[in-house]
Scaffold this active site. Sequence first.
Site, PDB file in Angstrom:
ATOM      1  N   GLU A 123       0.856  -1.184   0.000  1.00 11.25           N
ATOM      2  CA  GLU A 123       0.000   0.000   0.000  1.00 11.25           C
ATOM      3  C   GLU A 123       0.893   1.235   0.000  1.00 11.25           C
ATOM      4  OE1 GLU A 123      -2.791   0.305   3.248  1.00 11.25           O
ATOM      5  OE2 GLU A 123      -3.730   2.063   2.351  1.00 11.25           O
ATOM      6  N   MET A 264       0.766  -2.791   8.769  1.00  9.64           N
ATOM      7  CA  MET A 264       0.021  -2.919   7.513  1.00  9.64           C
ATOM      8  C   MET A 264      -0.924  -4.105   7.582  1.00  9.64           C
ATOM      9  SD  MET A 264      -0.601  -1.833   4.489  1.00  9.64           S
ATOM     10  CE  MET A 264      -1.862  -2.647   3.528  1.00  9.64           C
ATOM     11  N   GLU A 265      -2.157  -3.850   7.148  1.00  7.23           N
ATOM     12  CA  GLU A 265      -3.245  -4.805   7.360  1.00  7.23           C
ATOM     13  C   GLU A 265      -3.386  -5.888   6.291  1.00  7.23           C
ATOM     14  OE1 GLU A 265      -3.673  -1.486   6.517  1.00  7.23           O
ATOM     15  OE2 GLU A 265      -5.338  -1.260   5.111  1.00  7.23           O
ATOM     16  N   ASN A 266      -2.303  -6.293   5.595  1.00  9.57           N
ATOM     17  CA  ASN A 266      -2.407  -7.319   4.550  1.00  9.57           C
ATOM     18  C   ASN A 266      -3.300  -8.478   5.000  1.00  9.57           C
ATOM     19  OD1 ASN A 266      -0.071  -5.971   3.268  1.00  9.57           O
ATOM     20  ND2 ASN A 266       0.989  -6.818   5.044  1.00  9.57           N
ATOM     21  N   HIS A 298      -6.278  -1.714  15.403  1.00 14.42           N
ATOM     22  CA  HIS A 298      -6.520  -1.004  14.137  1.00 14.42           C
ATOM     23  C   HIS A 298      -6.347  -1.942  12.928  1.00 14.42           C
ATOM     24  CE1 HIS A 298      -6.382   2.679  11.540  1.00 14.42           C
ATOM     25  NE2 HIS A 298      -5.664   1.868  10.775  1.00 14.42           N
ATOM     26  N   GLU A 299      -5.229  -2.645  12.894  1.00 17.07           N
ATOM     27  CA  GLU A 299      -4.972  -3.514  11.731  1.00 17.07           C
ATOM     28  C   GLU A 299      -5.989  -4.651  11.686  1.00 17.07           C
ATOM     29  OE1 GLU A 299      -3.102  -2.046   9.785  1.00 17.07           O
ATOM     30  OE2 GLU A 299      -2.190  -0.729  11.264  1.00 17.07           O
ATOM     31  N   HIS A 302      -9.286  -3.490  10.265  1.00 13.05           N
ATOM     32  CA  HIS A 302      -9.264  -3.318   8.807  1.00 13.05           C
ATOM     33  C   HIS A 302      -9.768  -4.569   8.084  1.00 13.05           C
ATOM     34  CE1 HIS A 302      -7.692   0.527   7.652  1.00 13.05           C
ATOM     35  NE2 HIS A 302      -6.517   0.402   8.230  1.00 13.05           N
ATOM     36  N   GLU A 321      -9.638   4.384   6.309  1.00 11.57           N
ATOM     37  CA  GLU A 321      -8.781   4.838   7.406  1.00 11.57           C
ATOM     38  C   GLU A 321      -9.550   5.649   8.460  1.00 11.57           C
ATOM     39  OE1 GLU A 321      -6.227   3.436   7.978  1.00 11.57           O
ATOM     40  OE2 GLU A 321      -5.511   2.676   6.063  1.00 11.57           O
TER      41      GLU A 321
HETATM   42  N1  B3K Z   1      -2.849   1.014   5.716  1.00  8.85           N
HETATM   43  C1  B3K Z   1      -1.548   1.164   6.301  1.00  8.85           C
HETATM   44  C2  B3K Z   1      -0.833   2.392   5.888  1.00  8.85           C
HETATM   45  C3  B3K Z   1      -0.178   2.319   4.575  1.00  8.85           C
HETATM   46  C4  B3K Z   1       0.669   3.527   4.322  1.00  8.85           C
HETATM   47  C5  B3K Z   1       1.256   3.543   2.976  1.00  8.85           C
HETATM   48  N2  B3K Z   1       2.190   4.613   2.818  1.00  8.85           N
HETATM   49  C6  B3K Z   1      -1.600   1.100   7.793  1.00  8.85           C
HETATM   50  C7  B3K Z   1      -2.881   1.464   8.401  1.00  8.85           C
HETATM   51  O1  B3K Z   1      -3.398   2.549   8.295  1.00  8.85           O
HETATM   52  O2  B3K Z   1      -3.456   0.627   9.016  1.00  8.85           O
HETATM   53 ZN    ZN Z   2      -5.326   1.959   8.815  1.00  2.20          ZN
END
Ligand code: B3K
Ligand code: ZN
Length: 864
Positions: A123, A264-266, A298-299, A302, A321
């Site tokens: 992302e 990061m929420e992969n 938070h993750e 998501h 977000e």
């Molecule tokens: N979604 C990611 C942030 C990605 C940032 C890219 N530069 C973490 C978060 O907000 O959960």
């Molecule tokens: Zn986020």
Amino acid sequence: MTESSKPQAQYLKDYKAPDFLIDHTELTFDLQPLTTKVSSLLTLTRVGDNKAPLVLDGIDLRLLSLSIDTVDITDYEIIGEQLIINNLPDSCQLSIVTEISPETNTSLEGLYLSGGAYCTQCEAQGFRKITYYMDRPDVLSTFDVTVIADTKFSQLLSNGNQVDSGETQDGRHFAKWQDPFKKPSYLFALVAGDFDVLKDNYITQSGKNVELALFVDKGNLSKTPHAIASLKKAMQWDEARFNLEYDLDIYMIVAVDFFNMGAMENKGLNIFNSKCVLANQETATDKDYHTIESIVGHEYFHNWTGNRVTCRDWFQLSLKEGLTVFRDQEFSSDLGSRALNRIDAVKVMRTHQFSEDAGPMAHPIRPEKVIEMNNFYTVTVYDKGAEVIRMMHTLLGEPNFQKGMALYFERHDGQAVTCDDFVSAMSDASGVNLDQFKRWYSQAGTSRLNAIQNFDLDSNTYSLTIEQFAPLNQQSNAPLHIPFAIELLDVNGQSIELEYQGEKVNHVLNVTQPSQTFHFDNMTAKPVAVLLEDFSAPCILNQETDEHELLHIIRFARSDFSRWDAQQQLFIKAMKANLNSVESVGLSDEIINALRGLVNEKQGDLALIAELLKLPSFDTLAAEFEVIPVDEIVNIAEQFERQIADELTNEFITCFESLIDDGSVNASAVAIRSLKQLCLHYLAKTNDPHAADFIKHAASSKNMTNVLGALSAAVKASHELCEELLNYFDSQWRHDVLVMDKWFALQAMQTGDNAIDNIKALYEHPCFDFSNPNRVRALVGSFSHFNTSQFHRLDGKGYALLGDLLIKLNAINPQNASRMLTPFMSWKRYDNTRSTAMRLQLERLANLDGLSADLFEKVEKALK
Ligand code: B3K
Ligand code: ZN
């Protein structure tokens, strides 16, 4: 830079649906540090114009082959960062083989090798650094991923479920993963490394068993229990409050040392910055514990708000977000103190977000023009975005808000959608008209509100007029729909029932006009009004509340947040009065006595008391001025702190000694530590001999909150113990870089004349590393954000230090460089000498050869 070589902007208005779908993606990674081969097989279906070429994104890729059914494709061209293939059939399987170099990728975007492990960050647009792809969030595909690597990388991970593994003929090994959920490329993840693993499990509310696995660098298992406990709490909370359950059989978190942001929420495989995972009492502070819980939450949240329902395009980033920050704030508030969490959130808004909104990077929570998407992971999109969701929650109420969430998932599960889709679900489910409210998504800047109060003794009517003024720096300025919450207190501090002409009135007023008056009758005396209770809208409120009324609010308001807010107002008023008068008068006896009462009584939440006793930050005060009077603010804050410290010395000593912390991480022990730390902060500024004893004692504690509290108090007071304590800390913790970040941050706060040379010398410290964002932020980020007097030195050396660093980072890691640039963005708000010196640094950057798009966008805006 010539006009044509300048990075180009993308516009929301130009959105076009994709011409092809990628139904399925098969990837094989043959991992090698400098020559990783990525083979990709894409199952494509044309959905748009039958003549349209297939346009794939790709950066820094070596194309090895391009074919359909082993037949090479020749009708293609590579223009800039796009691979354009003409005359493709309406459906086909396209095979693309590329080569990349993870070891030399210091941008920490795409696939990179650092700290001994391969990992990815895709992302927003990092997937295009891995292979040619339709790297946009509205292209959703299932993924099968095979990872092949040397056996020293013992764990090979990707999204979804592992379906196969084994050895290859050449003595390497492989693992194959399948993710059953369609996802956009930004949620792809791959990790290969040799980790310790903490395994656990969670049974969902419907009885499904979910395997949990937390991967950390060898030797760090003792620092994992808090993160895994936080994950389980998050899973449970999302079921209880939002009725949302986890959907895969396994949930993995990997902690890595080199990472550009928090986490990061992969899908199914979160990747975390190790500082947002690892904690034990000896190495992490109570604040770290809180941050970890909130980011793990938070993750996890998501998974529904972001992954199951994602964004149509990146302009809609706040869709996931803003909503997910709102959800993590609610998680922290339900589990801990709602007031303290609200205070933290509002501090972020009033300092960072209001300042972004007032500067050249101001943008609506749904931006309309973007050059580098990574520049828009901002406090506006995240935190103001969360405030916008919170306002909807206030207008609808919890039951209707939850109905709206349910409808949102019913309509859009598995889709990539827009902010408008979210608001429609909220409005349709609740019947609340949100048409005017939607302006919050398209208008940038902070609105100012004037509150004018009037009490008519003859009719026993109290009237409140609210005027709203759109920000001057913005073009779109139609009146907003503002939920304006109030509480009216009588002379005894009782809350008055609101009514008008025999009807009850809701305490949340709907302000929709440029000027609107609300009447309340049956008032026997002028009430004391708590306005914009709980910061019910992200606006700046001007109100004529006198010291007496503010003290009344601090004592009696039902909202602890509003009590704190009134205390901040008291301090701000006193500081401004002192700034404007020739002779300094200090804080009034009434204020000092109120503070004394707080320290003595220690009633209620001790952590809240600690907050009530803190002066507003430099940034909070700076926000009050058009041209920031740097030296005056620094001096007056120092003078007030010393006055409080001197007048309440005995109270602080007694308070410090009477509070016994049991060393646990439960809320009451955390609160005790925060109040003790506050006492120490003030005591360090006195000449009282107790201070040195307390500091030494706390600094030798086994608890990092106490240790850091002591060191921070010593550094901020330039206490004679400072050097000795810092040296000791260094000798104790060199083996643990995350702990050393705390030390770097403390070093950055030193205010002696050699502060700049000290920082430059620390660049040579064995733990320092320019390519690690944590290190850079700990040292130089802390300096530029919090060491006001040294960063804003009149000789410009503070600015030059940051300018030099940015030039270096531009080549190593543009994303980090761009984040570190932020203090320069508000250069126009400083006096002539300072603004000229800051502009000079921006001009140095503007003239730099090879300036990244990340820096280009912000520098150009700043200099406009
Ligand atoms: N979604 C990611 C942030 C990605 C940032 C890219 N530069 C973490 C978060 O907000 O959960
Ligand atoms: Zn986020």
